[in-house]
Motif scaffolding. Structure first.
Motif, PDB file in Angstrom:
ATOM      1  N   PHE A 107      54.644  -3.154  50.603  1.00 44.64           N
ATOM      2  CA  PHE A 107      54.430  -3.600  51.981  1.00 44.64           C
ATOM      3  C   PHE A 107      53.154  -4.431  52.043  1.00 44.64           C
ATOM      4  N   VAL A 108      53.316  -5.677  52.489  1.00 40.33           N
ATOM      5  CA  VAL A 108      52.232  -6.653  52.453  1.00 40.33           C
ATOM      6  C   VAL A 108      51.819  -6.951  53.883  1.00 40.33           C
ATOM      7  N   THR A 109      50.562  -6.638  54.201  1.00 32.42           N
ATOM      8  CA  THR A 109      50.105  -6.806  55.584  1.00 32.42           C
ATOM      9  C   THR A 109      49.176  -8.002  55.757  1.00 32.42           C
ATOM     10  N   ASP A 110      48.884  -8.725  54.660  1.00 27.19           N
ATOM     11  CA  ASP A 110      47.914  -9.826  54.783  1.00 27.19           C
ATOM     12  C   ASP A 110      48.536 -11.200  54.585  1.00 27.19           C
ATOM     13  N   GLY A 111      49.808 -11.355  54.986  1.00 23.28           N
ATOM     14  CA  GLY A 111      50.343 -12.707  55.127  1.00 23.28           C
ATOM     15  C   GLY A 111      51.212 -13.181  53.976  1.00 23.28           C
ATOM     16  N   ILE A 112      51.837 -14.354  54.212  1.00 24.29           N
ATOM     17  CA  ILE A 112      52.854 -14.842  53.279  1.00 24.29           C
ATOM     18  C   ILE A 112      52.248 -15.313  51.958  1.00 24.29           C
ATOM     19  N   GLU A 113      51.021 -15.884  51.989  1.00 23.75           N
ATOM     20  CA  GLU A 113      50.425 -16.328  50.723  1.00 23.75           C
ATOM     21  C   GLU A 113      50.169 -15.132  49.812  1.00 23.75           C
ATOM     22  N   SER A 114      49.696 -14.033  50.408  1.00 20.63           N
ATOM     23  CA  SER A 114      49.470 -12.825  49.618  1.00 20.63           C
ATOM     24  C   SER A 114      50.780 -12.291  49.054  1.00 20.63           C
ATOM     25  N   ALA A 115      51.812 -12.272  49.887  1.00 19.97           N
ATOM     26  CA  ALA A 115      53.114 -11.799  49.407  1.00 19.97           C
ATOM     27  C   ALA A 115      53.612 -12.678  48.266  1.00 19.97           C
ATOM     28  N   LEU A 116      53.390 -13.997  48.389  1.00 22.15           N
ATOM     29  CA  LEU A 116      53.847 -14.900  47.332  1.00 22.15           C
ATOM     30  C   LEU A 116      53.070 -14.680  46.037  1.00 22.15           C
ATOM     31  N   SER A 117      51.748 -14.518  46.154  1.00 15.79           N
ATOM     32  CA  SER A 117      50.956 -14.246  44.944  1.00 15.79           C
ATOM     33  C   SER A 117      51.434 -12.987  44.246  1.00 15.79           C
ATOM     34  N   GLN A 118      51.650 -11.940  45.015  1.00 12.82           N
ATOM     35  CA  GLN A 118      52.113 -10.683  44.422  1.00 12.82           C
ATOM     36  C   GLN A 118      53.509 -10.845  43.832  1.00 12.82           C
ATOM     37  N   GLY A 119      54.366 -11.596  44.534  1.00  9.94           N
ATOM     38  CA  GLY A 119      55.718 -11.832  44.024  1.00  9.94           C
ATOM     39  C   GLY A 119      55.691 -12.622  42.729  1.00  9.94           C
ATOM     40  N   GLN A 120      54.853 -13.650  42.686  1.00  5.34           N
ATOM     41  CA  GLN A 120      54.798 -14.471  41.476  1.00  5.34           C
ATOM     42  C   GLN A 120      54.231 -13.686  40.296  1.00  5.34           C
ATOM     43  N   ALA A 121      53.248 -12.826  40.579  1.00  9.04           N
ATOM     44  CA  ALA A 121      52.705 -11.989  39.503  1.00  9.04           C
ATOM     45  C   ALA A 121      53.779 -11.051  38.965  1.00  9.04           C
ATOM     46  N   ALA A 122      54.587 -10.526  39.857  1.00  9.21           N
ATOM     47  CA  ALA A 122      55.645  -9.601  39.433  1.00  9.21           C
ATOM     48  C   ALA A 122      56.778 -10.330  38.711  1.00  9.21           C
ATOM     49  N   ALA A 123      57.024 -11.575  39.110  1.00  2.09           N
ATOM     50  CA  ALA A 123      58.177 -12.310  38.573  1.00  2.09           C
ATOM     51  C   ALA A 123      57.896 -12.913  37.204  1.00  2.09           C
ATOM     52  N   GLY A 124      56.630 -13.101  36.854  1.00  2.00           N
ATOM     53  CA  GLY A 124      56.320 -13.727  35.568  1.00  2.00           C
ATOM     54  C   GLY A 124      56.863 -15.140  35.523  1.00  2.00           C
ATOM     55  N   ASP A 125      57.671 -15.444  34.504  1.00  2.00           N
ATOM     56  CA  ASP A 125      58.231 -16.789  34.377  1.00  2.00           C
ATOM     57  C   ASP A 125      59.444 -17.001  35.280  1.00  2.00           C
ATOM     58  N   PRO A 135      61.080  -6.158  41.907  1.00  3.89           N
ATOM     59  CA  PRO A 135      60.131  -5.801  42.976  1.00  3.89           C
ATOM     60  C   PRO A 135      60.384  -6.611  44.250  1.00  3.89           C
ATOM     61  N   VAL A 136      60.335  -5.921  45.377  1.00  2.00           N
ATOM     62  CA  VAL A 136      60.560  -6.542  46.683  1.00  2.00           C
ATOM     63  C   VAL A 136      59.283  -6.384  47.509  1.00  2.00           C
ATOM     64  N   PHE A 137      58.857  -7.472  48.148  1.00  2.00           N
ATOM     65  CA  PHE A 137      57.645  -7.469  48.959  1.00  2.00           C
ATOM     66  C   PHE A 137      58.029  -7.713  50.416  1.00  2.00           C
ATOM     67  N   ILE A 138      57.592  -6.799  51.298  1.00  2.00           N
ATOM     68  CA  ILE A 138      57.989  -6.826  52.705  1.00  2.00           C
ATOM     69  C   ILE A 138      56.825  -7.360  53.540  1.00  2.00           C
ATOM     70  N   LEU A 139      57.083  -8.388  54.323  1.00  2.00           N
ATOM     71  CA  LEU A 139      56.077  -8.929  55.250  1.00  2.00           C
ATOM     72  C   LEU A 139      56.028  -8.029  56.483  1.00  2.00           C
ATOM     73  N   THR A 140      54.866  -7.457  56.764  1.00  2.00           N
ATOM     74  CA  THR A 140      54.782  -6.485  57.859  1.00  2.00           C
ATOM     75  C   THR A 140      53.367  -6.406  58.404  1.00  2.00           C
ATOM     76  N   HIS A 141      53.257  -5.805  59.568  1.00  2.00           N
ATOM     77  CA  HIS A 141      51.931  -5.510  60.116  1.00  2.00           C
ATOM     78  C   HIS A 141      51.555  -4.046  59.919  1.00  2.00           C
ATOM     79  N   ASN A 142      52.463  -3.244  59.365  1.00  2.00           N
ATOM     80  CA  ASN A 142      52.230  -1.809  59.228  1.00  2.00           C
ATOM     81  C   ASN A 142      52.167  -1.424  57.758  1.00  2.00           C
ATOM     82  N   SER A 143      51.002  -0.976  57.318  1.00  2.00           N
ATOM     83  CA  SER A 143      50.871  -0.647  55.903  1.00  2.00           C
ATOM     84  C   SER A 143      51.608   0.647  55.575  1.00  2.00           C
ATOM     85  N   ARG A 144      51.952   0.789  54.336  1.00  2.00           N
ATOM     86  CA  ARG A 144      52.765   1.924  53.883  1.00  2.00           C
ATOM     87  C   ARG A 144      52.695   1.944  52.358  1.00  2.00           C
ATOM     88  N   GLU A 145      52.847   3.121  51.790  1.00  2.00           N
ATOM     89  CA  GLU A 145      52.845   3.239  50.330  1.00  2.00           C
ATOM     90  C   GLU A 145      54.068   2.531  49.738  1.00  2.00           C
TER      91      GLU A 145
END
Lengths: 213, 213
Positions: free
Chosen positions: A127-145, A105-115
């Motif tokens: 597409f992550v529009t609410d900042g780097i901490e949110s992108a990191l949380s989503q990335g870590q959840a996807a990455a597991g260990d 999974p790839v998370f894109i830092l952006t100001h424009n939301s998209r499916e």
């Protein structure tokens, strides 16, 4: 939870992309020289669907980073290949094709939301529009260990360092001068760099650091 | 005739001196970190009149460069330690003391002529007002079969590279971020860098290049 790391090629004069990037020349003038070392390796060619290539320390280092990687975070420009926001260009993701090389999974830092886009081979673009901490949380959840990589560009890596969120940085110094473009090592706040490993090869010198804040 | 070479310490973010240099702080804020690796070596301490120090690759590299050196060329600011032109400050050479560490003839690039200064231990300071080619000719005549080093600062090294006159560049990359100051690798023209050696130690990574024009 895994580590947050970045692996990036940089010219000796400090640029991770050359001047005047465009969709045709997304790495800027001369920027393709930064990646010649990795494109030659069998380790890079395999996940990109190509056979052959060289073995050796450069490939081993690419493989080491690729195999630890459970999710990717990248900036909007790196995703869209130097074009404007995709609301003006619905084909902006054509840059990465139907079978992108990430396979996670790839998370894109952006100001424009998209499916979220689902691609072949395990890659998705969210597409992550609410900042780097949110992108990191989503990335870590996807990455597991596994670990989360900040793929670039320079601005995305800078934001993670400035926020004290990047654990490891590996810079692949390529002995060329680009003379302009996107600098990696500015706007970083005040991290401490602990040099943990240097591996040299004819095309590139790999310097790995742990970051402390 | 010998080679023309430069040996200089650079922060990972590309600076050879930190921001806001002054006579009290001639290397700029944080700049002293760039030279800690060499100040610890026995090889550096000996020609500076000090006993003790460490042996190892860092000292060996300093010794290698020091022993090939038959003459030195430096910029006016490096000579005068961040002060203004010496016509306004007759003590500007106080920075290097009565027994400077060079022990060979030193040629200063300047716009202000001045009598040659003879110091103890074989160092002399000759002031060259007619450009880098003249300084190089005088340096080569003084050096005989030995090599000529371009000691700095950044601007002097840049001028020699831009003119196609520098044969070898060794950059000692120190894993610190200065965040500002004097950049080494800009205004260089378009030299080709051939990486000929990389030696790593805990405090510094030494990258040596041959330059082609």
């Amino acid at each position: 939870m895994g580590k947050v790391f970045a692996d990036i090629s940089m010219s000796l004069d400090g640029f991770v992309a050359g001047p005047k990037p465009s969709l045709k020349d997304p790495l800027g003038q001369g920027g393709e020289q930064l990646h010649e070392w990795v494109l030659k390796t069998a380790a890079w060619r395999k996940p990109h669907g190509k056979s052959g290539g060289e073995t050796g320390p450069d490939g081993d280092i690419f493989e080491e980073s690729f195999s630890r990687n459970g999710a990717v975070i990248m900036g909007r420009k790196m995703f869209s290949g130097g074009t404007g926001p995709w609301k003006d260009d619905p084909n902006a993701d054509g840059w990465w094709g139907n079978n992108p090389p990430f396979h996670v999974p790839v998370f894109i830092l952006t100001h424009n939301s998209r499916e979220t886009l689902k691609k072949q081979g395990g890659t998705s673009f969210t597409f992550v529009t609410d900042g780097i901490e949110s992108a990191l949380s989503q990335g870590q959840a996807a990455a597991g260990d596994k670990d989360v990589s900040i793929a670039g560009g320079a601005s995305a890596i800078q934001q993670f360092i400035k926020a004290g969120l990047l654990d490891e940085l590996q810079i692949h110094i390529v002995p060329v001068l680009l003379g302009g473009g996107a600098r990696l090592l500015e706007n970083l706040g005040n991290p401490k760099l602990e040099k943990v490993r240097v591996i040299d090869s004819p095309l590139v010198t790999h310097l790995k650091f742990h970051l402390k804040y």
